[in-house]
Write a protein that holds these residues in place. Structure first.
Motif, short mmCIF file in Angstrom:
data_model
loop_
_atom_site.label_atom_id
_atom_site.label_comp_id
_atom_site.label_asym_id
_atom_site.label_seq_id
_atom_site.Cartn_x
_atom_site.Cartn_y
_atom_site.Cartn_z
N VAL A 101 0.83 -1.21 0.00
CA VAL A 101 0.00 0.00 0.00
C VAL A 101 0.87 1.26 0.00
O VAL A 101 0.56 2.24 -0.69
N LEU A 129 -4.38 -8.23 1.62
CA LEU A 129 -4.64 -6.83 1.93
C LEU A 129 -5.87 -6.72 2.84
O LEU A 129 -5.87 -5.95 3.81
N TYR A 130 -6.92 -7.48 2.50
CA TYR A 130 -8.11 -7.47 3.34
C TYR A 130 -7.78 -7.92 4.76
O TYR A 130 -8.24 -7.32 5.75
N PHE A 134 -7.27 -3.64 4.83
CA PHE A 134 -7.50 -2.83 3.63
C PHE A 134 -9.00 -2.77 3.37
O PHE A 134 -9.67 -3.80 3.25
N TYR A 142 -9.09 1.90 -4.67
CA TYR A 142 -8.14 2.60 -3.80
C TYR A 142 -7.47 3.75 -4.53
O TYR A 142 -7.26 4.84 -3.97
#
Length: 340
Positions: A101, A129-130, A134, A142
């Motif tokens: 990120v 990411l989740y 995220f 994003y």
């Protein structure tokens, strides 16, 4: 590449996937593949180790973005990332999410502030990411969030798969197929087509884009016999677009939209859901097709494939789509600069 041009900013995406491999390959094959100067935002030591593991003689130079173009012929230009990446391949690591990120954040900042001319992103795996917190459905959403934060203006991102034989745009993207009919609205279709039309003019250089709009149901609904969405939602959207001067036509049966004679009649296909657009695009030119995000205040391209964890570090991943993404980003940036 124009004389005034800045380099492209790139990310590797998920470091456990093939993103680092195709970045390294882009530099190694820069001359024969016609790769424009770029820098990658990454952990430099990680790229040194991946290149060694793959047996690639790719020198790594830690640089500031302003130095990237001048060093590009001698070494892969890397803008150091504060986060360190794990060295494993083949499986996403939640610990890498912060760095993934952070690289996206820095790359967007660079293109918004004019340090770089365009952004080329590597593929990411959403689950890790989740798991790290995220809160966005995907990469594209994003990027739209970052664009809004940087500019203060709302962004409506539109995905386009751009290949040598077809440009295809899905109106709905990463949603279950069962949800598509309820999500399709006249306003959504009109907004998607308008953004596509504007970017085809501004960045692709098409004076009057021709836009073919698919139906949702088999045979575009057979005049309502196979569903009302084509008659009640899609057709009125097309009529509204045409009344505003946009050359859109349809709704067309999707099963007859993609043969060579049909494709010759339009510049982009507007499709109602993800697979309706992506299947023909990838079937026609999987290795040369590029994911382009329209509707952002900056240019963003990406390869049209995923992380391919099973190929990471093996040297067997084909880098063609990433090469095409770099070249297209350069072309779009030059065309936009010339038009401004």
């Amino acid at each position: 590449m124009a004389d005034h041009a800045k380099p492209l900013a790139a990310t590797v995406g998920d470091p456990a996937g093939v993103g680092p491999d195709i970045v390294l390959a882009a530099w190694a094959q820069r001359q024969q593949a016609g790769i424009p100067p770029f820098y990658v935002i990454c952990d430099p030591d990680f790229l040194v180790d991946r290149a060694a593991a793959m047996g690639l003689a790719v020198p790594i130079a830690s640089v500031m973005p302003s130095e990237a173009t001048s060093t590009f012929e001698q070494a892969l230009s890397v803008v150091p990332l504060g986060a360190r990446f794990s060295r494993q391949t083949g499986r996403a690591d939640q610990a890498d999410a912060k760095g993934i990120v952070a690289a996206i954040d820095r790359a967007v900042e660079d293109v918004v502030t004019g340090v770089a001319d365009a952004l080329v992103t590597g593929p990411v795996a959403k689950k890790s990411l989740y798991d790290a917190g995220f809160d966005f459905p995907g990469h594209t959403e994003y990027l739209a969030h970052l664009a809004e934060a940087c500019t203060g203006a709302p962004a409506f991102p539109v995905m386009m798969l751009a290949g040598p034989e077809l440009r295809a745009v899905p109106v709905t993207i990463h949603v279950p197929l069962a949800a598509v009919p309820g999500l399709l609205t006249q306003d959504l279709i009109v907004q998607t087509v308008r953004i596509t039309h504007n970017d085809l003019r501004r960045r692709f250089g098409l004076a009057r884009p021709r836009l073919a709009v698919s139906g949702l149901n088999p045979h575009a609904g057979e005049s309502g016999a196979m569903g009302r969405e084509d008659v009640d939602v899609i057709a009125p959207a097309i009529e509204q677009l045409r009344s505003s001067g946009i050359e859109a036509f349809g709704p067309l049966p999707a099963d007859t939209m993609f043969h060579p004679q049909a494709r010759a009649a339009y510049d982009a296909a507007i499709c109602m859901y993800h697979d309706q657009a992506l299947i023909p695009a990838k079937a026609l030119a999987f290795d040369e097709t590029v994911n382009v995000t329209l509707g952002l205040p900056f240019i963003r391209t990406s390869p049209d494939h995923g992380t391919a964890f099973d190929l990471a570090g093996s040297g067997r991943a084909r880098p063609d789509s990433f090469f095409a993404a770099l070249r297209l980003a350069r072309q779009l940036a030059d065309r936009q600069a010339a038009a401004s």
